[in-house]
Design a protein around this motif. Sequence first.
Motif, PDB file in Angstrom:
ATOM      1  N   GLY A  28      -5.127  77.043  17.234  1.00 14.45           N
ATOM      2  CA  GLY A  28      -5.333  76.179  16.077  1.00 14.45           C
ATOM      3  C   GLY A  28      -4.904  76.823  14.781  1.00 14.45           C
ATOM      4  O   GLY A  28      -5.345  76.443  13.704  1.00 14.45           O
ATOM      5  N   LYS A  29      -4.002  77.798  14.863  1.00 16.04           N
ATOM      6  CA  LYS A  29      -3.576  78.567  13.688  1.00 16.04           C
ATOM      7  C   LYS A  29      -2.170  78.216  13.202  1.00 16.04           C
ATOM      8  O   LYS A  29      -1.601  78.926  12.389  1.00 16.04           O
ATOM      9  CB  LYS A  29      -3.613  80.071  14.006  1.00 16.04           C
ATOM     10  CG  LYS A  29      -4.939  80.576  14.498  1.00 16.04           C
ATOM     11  CD  LYS A  29      -5.962  80.601  13.404  1.00 16.04           C
ATOM     12  CE  LYS A  29      -7.256  81.213  13.919  1.00 16.04           C
ATOM     13  NZ  LYS A  29      -8.338  81.056  12.996  1.00 16.04           N
ATOM     14  N   LEU A  30      -1.608  77.121  13.719  1.00 12.11           N
ATOM     15  CA  LEU A  30      -0.265  76.721  13.308  1.00 12.11           C
ATOM     16  C   LEU A  30      -0.315  75.266  12.849  1.00 12.11           C
ATOM     17  O   LEU A  30      -0.183  74.343  13.648  1.00 12.11           O
ATOM     18  CB  LEU A  30       0.723  76.892  14.474  1.00 12.11           C
ATOM     19  CG  LEU A  30       2.199  76.739  14.159  1.00 12.11           C
ATOM     20  CD1 LEU A  30       2.656  77.781  13.125  1.00 12.11           C
ATOM     21  CD2 LEU A  30       3.022  76.890  15.429  1.00 12.11           C
ATOM     22  N   PRO A  31      -0.532  75.048  11.551  1.00  8.49           N
ATOM     23  CA  PRO A  31      -0.652  73.675  11.047  1.00  8.49           C
ATOM     24  C   PRO A  31       0.564  72.819  11.394  1.00  8.49           C
ATOM     25  O   PRO A  31       1.692  73.288  11.360  1.00  8.49           O
ATOM     26  CB  PRO A  31      -0.761  73.871   9.529  1.00  8.49           C
ATOM     27  CG  PRO A  31      -1.178  75.281   9.336  1.00  8.49           C
ATOM     28  CD  PRO A  31      -0.614  76.049  10.495  1.00  8.49           C
ATOM     29  N   GLY A  32       0.292  71.560  11.740  1.00 14.78           N
ATOM     30  CA  GLY A  32       1.363  70.630  12.042  1.00 14.78           C
ATOM     31  C   GLY A  32       1.924  70.752  13.443  1.00 14.78           C
ATOM     32  O   GLY A  32       2.907  70.099  13.770  1.00 14.78           O
ATOM     33  N   HIS A  33       1.309  71.581  14.267  1.00 15.02           N
ATOM     34  CA  HIS A  33       1.772  71.780  15.638  1.00 15.02           C
ATOM     35  C   HIS A  33       0.581  71.721  16.594  1.00 15.02           C
ATOM     36  O   HIS A  33      -0.527  72.120  16.241  1.00 15.02           O
ATOM     37  CB  HIS A  33       2.472  73.129  15.795  1.00 15.02           C
ATOM     38  CG  HIS A  33       3.761  73.197  15.074  1.00 15.02           C
ATOM     39  ND1 HIS A  33       3.845  73.372  13.711  1.00 15.02           N
ATOM     40  CD2 HIS A  33       5.033  73.087  15.511  1.00 15.02           C
ATOM     41  CE1 HIS A  33       5.109  73.380  13.350  1.00 15.02           C
ATOM     42  NE2 HIS A  33       5.855  73.203  14.423  1.00 15.02           N
ATOM     43  N   ILE A  34       0.847  71.228  17.797  1.00 11.27           N
ATOM     44  CA  ILE A  34      -0.179  71.160  18.829  1.00 11.27           C
ATOM     45  C   ILE A  34       0.402  71.650  20.150  1.00 11.27           C
ATOM     46  O   ILE A  34       1.621  71.703  20.318  1.00 11.27           O
ATOM     47  CB  ILE A  34      -0.717  69.728  19.035  1.00 11.27           C
ATOM     48  CG1 ILE A  34       0.421  68.782  19.476  1.00 11.27           C
ATOM     49  CG2 ILE A  34      -1.426  69.210  17.785  1.00 11.27           C
ATOM     50  CD1 ILE A  34      -0.043  67.447  20.004  1.00 11.27           C
ATOM     51  N   VAL A  35      -0.490  71.987  21.059  1.00  9.25           N
ATOM     52  CA  VAL A  35      -0.084  72.213  22.437  1.00  9.25           C
ATOM     53  C   VAL A  35      -0.367  70.903  23.160  1.00  9.25           C
ATOM     54  O   VAL A  35      -1.454  70.349  23.074  1.00  9.25           O
ATOM     55  CB  VAL A  35      -0.852  73.377  23.085  1.00  9.25           C
ATOM     56  CG1 VAL A  35      -0.484  73.503  24.563  1.00  9.25           C
ATOM     57  CG2 VAL A  35      -0.571  74.677  22.345  1.00  9.25           C
TER      58      VAL A  35
END
Length: 137
Positions: A28-35
């Motif tokens: 949850g440390k990369l804003p605008g990206h999801i797994v």
Amino acid sequence: MTEARRKRVRLLQKYVINPPLKALAFAGKLPGHIVLETTGRKTGKPRRTIVGTQREGSTLWVVAEQGRYSGYVANIAAQPRIRVRLDGRWVDANATVLDEDDVDARLASFDDQKHVGMVRKFGTSLLTVRIDTVTGT
């Protein structure tokens, strides 16, 4: 775009770019990206990939750089029930591939213009995917 370029981009992303970014997105440390976790259409096993998103309430928008050539897009077409990692936790969702969506307008709606630039640079067959979370996060 050529098949050779698509293969080069895929290898670069799979082995160089995506692994460290996937770890950050998972935490949850990369804003605008999801797994995004799909079910493999051939194996039935969970398949995870990192994707950039634009969040609008309980809906997530993704522009697949390789379109229907992307494994996760083919998996979604076969089984639209997926999971996404949002804010460090798994959330059930339903995904829909939108062949008729205006990809340029969709990308213009994204907040992260650096991500948009990378999608345009590496993309060979852009395609929109809509993800609706089941829990309404």
